[in-house]
Design a protein around this motif. Structure first.
Motif, PDB file in Angstrom:
ATOM      1  N   PRO A 209       0.836  -1.214   0.000  1.00 35.18           N
ATOM      2  CA  PRO A 209       0.000   0.000   0.000  1.00 35.18           C
ATOM      3  C   PRO A 209       0.862   1.253   0.000  1.00 35.18           C
ATOM      4  CG  PRO A 209      -0.768  -1.581   1.637  1.00 35.18           C
ATOM      5  CD  PRO A 209       0.542  -2.097   1.137  1.00 35.18           C
ATOM      6  N   THR A 210       0.363   2.301  -0.608  1.00 38.93           N
ATOM      7  CA  THR A 210       1.149   3.526  -0.777  1.00 38.93           C
ATOM      8  C   THR A 210       0.852   4.583   0.277  1.00 38.93           C
ATOM      9  OG1 THR A 210      -0.513   4.356  -2.323  1.00 38.93           O
ATOM     10  CG2 THR A 210       1.372   3.181  -3.253  1.00 38.93           C
ATOM     11  N   GLU A 211      -0.182   4.406   1.087  1.00 40.31           N
ATOM     12  CA  GLU A 211      -0.529   5.393   2.107  1.00 40.31           C
ATOM     13  C   GLU A 211      -0.516   4.724   3.478  1.00 40.31           C
ATOM     14  OE1 GLU A 211      -0.816   8.570   1.714  1.00 40.31           O
ATOM     15  OE2 GLU A 211      -0.643   8.556  -0.466  1.00 40.31           O
ATOM     16  N   LEU A 212       0.669   4.626   4.072  1.00 41.73           N
ATOM     17  CA  LEU A 212       0.806   3.989   5.363  1.00 41.73           C
ATOM     18  C   LEU A 212       1.443   4.954   6.355  1.00 41.73           C
ATOM     19  CD1 LEU A 212       2.113   0.404   4.450  1.00 41.73           C
ATOM     20  CD2 LEU A 212      -0.179   1.042   5.201  1.00 41.73           C
ATOM     21  N   PRO A 213       1.028   4.898   7.602  1.00 44.91           N
ATOM     22  CA  PRO A 213       1.718   5.697   8.624  1.00 44.91           C
ATOM     23  C   PRO A 213       3.017   5.006   9.012  1.00 44.91           C
ATOM     24  CG  PRO A 213       0.035   4.366   9.659  1.00 44.91           C
ATOM     25  CD  PRO A 213      -0.073   4.092   8.172  1.00 44.91           C
ATOM     26  N   MET A 214       3.804   5.671   9.835  1.00 42.92           N
ATOM     27  CA  MET A 214       4.943   4.993  10.431  1.00 42.92           C
ATOM     28  C   MET A 214       4.393   4.029  11.469  1.00 42.92           C
ATOM     29  SD  MET A 214       8.475   6.527  11.968  1.00 42.92           S
ATOM     30  CE  MET A 214       9.777   5.411  12.504  1.00 42.92           C
ATOM     31  N   MET A 215       4.766   2.767  11.378  1.00 39.66           N
ATOM     32  CA  MET A 215       4.176   1.715  12.208  1.00 39.66           C
ATOM     33  C   MET A 215       5.245   1.121  13.116  1.00 39.66           C
ATOM     34  SD  MET A 215       1.914  -0.085   9.187  1.00 39.66           S
ATOM     35  CE  MET A 215       0.865  -0.979  10.305  1.00 39.66           C
ATOM     36  N   VAL A 216       4.863   0.844  14.367  1.00 42.25           N
ATOM     37  CA  VAL A 216       5.757   0.256  15.364  1.00 42.25           C
ATOM     38  C   VAL A 216       5.042  -0.925  16.007  1.00 42.25           C
ATOM     39  CG1 VAL A 216       7.157   0.650  17.414  1.00 42.25           C
ATOM     40  CG2 VAL A 216       6.774   2.512  15.820  1.00 42.25           C
ATOM     41  N   LEU A 217       5.713  -2.075  16.014  1.00 37.01           N
ATOM     42  CA  LEU A 217       5.167  -3.285  16.613  1.00 37.01           C
ATOM     43  C   LEU A 217       5.740  -3.476  18.011  1.00 37.01           C
ATOM     44  CD1 LEU A 217       5.393  -5.674  13.527  1.00 37.01           C
ATOM     45  CD2 LEU A 217       3.571  -4.096  14.154  1.00 37.01           C
ATOM     46  N   PRO A 218       5.063  -4.257  18.867  1.00 36.21           N
ATOM     47  CA  PRO A 218       5.591  -4.476  20.228  1.00 36.21           C
ATOM     48  C   PRO A 218       6.979  -5.096  20.246  1.00 36.21           C
ATOM     49  CG  PRO A 218       3.301  -5.163  20.092  1.00 36.21           C
ATOM     50  CD  PRO A 218       3.732  -4.857  18.696  1.00 36.21           C
ATOM     51  N   SER A 219       7.355  -5.830  19.221  1.00 36.25           N
ATOM     52  CA  SER A 219       8.685  -6.448  19.183  1.00 36.25           C
ATOM     53  C   SER A 219       9.789  -5.440  18.894  1.00 36.25           C
ATOM     54  CB  SER A 219       8.715  -7.537  18.106  1.00 36.25           C
ATOM     55  OG  SER A 219       8.479  -6.972  16.817  1.00 36.25           O
ATOM     56  N   GLY A 220       9.431  -4.213  18.503  1.00 37.51           N
ATOM     57  CA  GLY A 220      10.424  -3.212  18.155  1.00 37.51           C
ATOM     58  C   GLY A 220      10.596  -3.006  16.671  1.00 37.51           C
ATOM     59  N   VAL A 221      10.013  -3.846  15.845  1.00 35.20           N
ATOM     60  CA  VAL A 221      10.095  -3.679  14.388  1.00 35.20           C
ATOM     61  C   VAL A 221       9.288  -2.455  13.983  1.00 35.20           C
ATOM     62  CG1 VAL A 221       9.520  -4.716  12.161  1.00 35.20           C
ATOM     63  CG2 VAL A 221      10.453  -6.135  13.991  1.00 35.20           C
ATOM     64  N   TRP A 222       9.894  -1.617  13.144  1.00 32.90           N
ATOM     65  CA  TRP A 222       9.199  -0.413  12.687  1.00 32.90           C
ATOM     66  C   TRP A 222       9.291  -0.287  11.175  1.00 32.90           C
ATOM     67  CZ3 TRP A 222      12.476   2.720  10.027  1.00 32.90           C
ATOM     68  CH2 TRP A 222      13.845   2.648  10.340  1.00 32.90           C
ATOM     69  N   LEU A 223       8.349   0.468  10.632  1.00 34.46           N
ATOM     70  CA  LEU A 223       8.230   0.639   9.181  1.00 34.46           C
ATOM     71  C   LEU A 223       7.899   2.090   8.887  1.00 34.46           C
ATOM     72  CD1 LEU A 223       7.688  -0.432   6.198  1.00 34.46           C
ATOM     73  CD2 LEU A 223       5.319  -0.751   6.947  1.00 34.46           C
ATOM     74  N   ARG A 224       8.621   2.678   7.953  1.00 36.84           N
ATOM     75  CA  ARG A 224       8.352   4.056   7.552  1.00 36.84           C
ATOM     76  C   ARG A 224       8.399   4.161   6.031  1.00 36.84           C
ATOM     77  NH1 ARG A 224      12.464   9.304   7.688  1.00 36.84           N
ATOM     78  NH2 ARG A 224      11.451  10.263   5.901  1.00 36.84           N
ATOM     79  N   GLN A 225       7.413   4.818   5.461  1.00 36.72           N
ATOM     80  CA  GLN A 225       7.407   5.078   4.026  1.00 36.72           C
ATOM     81  C   GLN A 225       8.394   6.201   3.727  1.00 36.72           C
ATOM     82  OE1 GLN A 225       3.485   5.571   2.530  1.00 36.72           O
ATOM     83  NE2 GLN A 225       4.059   5.352   0.394  1.00 36.72           N
ATOM     84  N   ASP A 226       9.394   5.891   2.893  1.00 31.30           N
ATOM     85  CA  ASP A 226      10.465   6.857   2.643  1.00 31.30           C
ATOM     86  C   ASP A 226       9.956   8.058   1.871  1.00 31.30           C
ATOM     87  OD1 ASP A 226      13.007   7.953   2.593  1.00 31.30           O
ATOM     88  OD2 ASP A 226      13.564   6.922   0.751  1.00 31.30           O
ATOM     89  N   ARG A 227       9.163   7.817   0.871  1.00 30.43           N
ATOM     90  CA  ARG A 227       8.575   8.879   0.057  1.00 30.43           C
ATOM     91  C   ARG A 227       7.318   8.323  -0.587  1.00 30.43           C
ATOM     92  NH1 ARG A 227      13.270   7.237  -2.276  1.00 30.43           N
ATOM     93  NH2 ARG A 227      14.352   9.039  -1.437  1.00 30.43           N
TER      94      ARG A 227
END
Length: 530
Positions: A378-396
């Motif tokens: 998906p192209t419209e995602l927020p910065m996401m953080v999971l309880p395990s510490g894994v995070w995801l950020r859309q660069d552009r």
């Protein structure tokens, strides 16, 4: 007989008084000049009151010359040549300074922020603020390699307040950091949101408790159930998710922010010097009690060590075959980021007796960031953080993402922090499986690039160390911000300026974050994962 002796004493006293009056040049007295007596005039922002700003600029040199002339007349060394003292430039950018009122060790986002807020509060040119930075370590620093996320979703009230302040500052950074006759800087602030997920009821209850505190502090955080999350983000699988919390902040470019901050500081009079601190300068404290003069051996050595006062540093310029040179200072600020613990050790922290036996627990910790391309994600995602510490950020906008993991203490011990080569096993073993479970389209993701850098981590409790050293009161520690370095550095700098000029923390109370809790072994805990 007694009357004649009294008259003789009176005549002697009168002669002494007359001789002292006749030698006024020998006994010179003058009022003490404190920082509050320095000239700190009205500052005009670009575009504000053009006529007054123009007159201020044209007449400032003459007022400064008059002030420095009067200061030279009261100085025993400059009294013979006051005109020569008043006309030279206040700051020489080509030479290593020999003195500074405030010496900041570290030119990253934290050190530059401290310098910015100090000069914002006190704009006198004679009040010299010098920043020492090691150019060789700059590319490994947490500022250069930070992903720049900002969120008020914390469990400590101080962290929430600092994030809210930084978010408001970044929204108007173009005006705050604008330089005369230049375009406003763009830090690429992108309010994409910041989403935390809870996969069990324990984390969900903790999230609700934190949410109440965040709302109380003014944060705009919303709690979303699983059906609400699925409706808002259709390309994400929320199997097992109990609750999610999201707010309206997002991400920004830390390098652009640091560049704008440094350029603004230079216009305010801050001097950046490429040098590395080799050691600290000490003098014996004048209030050393005479009662201990008879002590011998280790007791006397320990007393002398604990009654020293820091008066400067020895800094080695980053030049060919350059030797270390002394820089005297009234106050030193250790904002060396991941290397703040090593700098404190050069002061004796962790290697001496008594309070000096307690080290500053700030260490460099290796962190890896992976640039991933997922064409079906998906192209419209927020910065996401999971309880395990894994995070995801859309660069552009598109299908390029930055991913990584905040390590636990157990995982941290298994990492070789001296080797900055990227460990791709972290991605394939710990990050990718959780991303595929959350977003199935990441199964076809491809790593485009990756980098590894250091974070400034407080290994004692994970909460920053901010405040004076318990023994050396004119040496301040500002470090250990961890992965929150980018979003809290500006607030920490403002708090330090308040402590310096107002004598207390005015907006955000950080008094409990100094080294006292380390000495007393009373850790603070940020319960909001990671």
């Amino acid at each position: 007989m007694q009357k004649s002796a009294t008259q003789r004493e009176f005549r002697i006293l009168s002669s002494l008084t007359s001789s002292i009056a006749g030698t006024s040049r020998t006994l010179h007295s003058s009022k003490l000049n404190f920082w509050q007596g320095y000239e700190n005039e009205r500052h005009y922002e670009p575009g504000e009151e053009p006529l007054k700003r123009t007159w201020h600029g044209l007449s400032y040199d003459f007022r400064r010359w008059a002030r420095r002339y009067q200061e030279a007349r009261k100085d025993a060394w400059q009294r013979r040549h006051p005109i020569q003292h008043m006309k030279p430039a206040v700051m020489d950018h080509e030479l290593l300074p020999y003195r500074a009122e405030i010496l900041i060790i570290g030119g990253g986002l934290t050190g530059s922020s401290v310098a910015y807020w100090i000069k914002q509060r006190f704009r006198d040119e004679d009040f010299r603020v010098v920043v020492l930075e090691n150019n060789d370590k700059f590319q490994q620093s947490s500022t250069m390699l930070s992903v720049g996320g900002i969120s008020p979703q914390h469990s400590l009230a101080e962290n929430i307040e600092m994030s809210l302040f930084t978010a408001e500052f970044l929204r108007h950074a173009g005006e705050h950091l604008r330089i005369l006759d230049s375009d406003p800087p763009d830090i690429h602030f992108y309010p994409c949101g910041y989403l935390h997920l809870a996969y069990n009821e324990e984390h969900a209850e903790q999230m609700r408790n934190n949410w109440r505190l965040q709302i109380e502090k003014g944060a705009r955080v919303a709690l979303l159930t699983r059906p609400q999350l699925e409706e808002r983000y259709p390309g994400v699988v929320f199997d097992g998710v109990v609750l999610g919390s999201i707010e309206n902040e997002g991400v920004f470019d830390t390098w652009q922010l640091l560049s704008a901050l440094r350029e603004k500081n230079i216009t305010l009079g801050v001097q950046y010097v490429k040098a590395e601190v080799e050691s600290f300068q000490f003098i014996a404290d004048r209030i050393l009690p005479e009662i201990h003069a008879f002590e011998e051996g280790s007791a006397a050595d320990e007393l002398a060590l604990q009654t020293r006062k820091v008066v400067g540093v020895h800094a080695r310029p980053q030049m060919t075959d350059a030797s270390a040179r002394p820089i005297r200072c009234y106050m030193a600020i250790n904002a060396a980021g991941p290397w703040a613990g090593e700098v404190a050790k050069k002061m004796g922290a962790g290697t001496g007796p008594g309070v000096l036996s307690v080290p500053v627990p700030i260490q460099a910790r290796k962190r890896s960031v992976f640039v991933v391309h997922a064409s079906e994600a998906p192209t419209e995602l927020p910065m996401m953080v999971l309880p395990s510490g894994v995070w995801l950020r859309q660069d552009r906008p598109g299908h390029t993402f930055l991913v990584g993991k905040h390590m636990t203490n157990e995982e941290d011990e298994l990492i070789d922090h001296s080797n900055l080569e990227v460990d791709y096993n972290i991605f394939y073993d710990k990050i990718w499986p959780e991303l595929v479970k959350l977003i199935p389209s990441f199964k076809e993701a491809v790593i485009k690039s990756a980098w590894a850098g250091y974070e400034s981590v407080n290994t004692f409790d994970g909460v920053p160390v901010i405040g004076e050293h318990p023994l050396h009161k004119n040496v301040y520690m500002v470090g250990g911000l961890g992965h929150r370095n980018a979003q809290h550095a500006l607030a920490v700098g403002r708090a330090f300026a308040e402590r310096l000029f107002d004598g207390a923390y005015v907006n955000i109370n950080l008094r409990g974050w100094d080294m006292r809790r380390v000495v007393k072994n009373e850790p603070l805990r940020e319960s909001m994962w990671p």
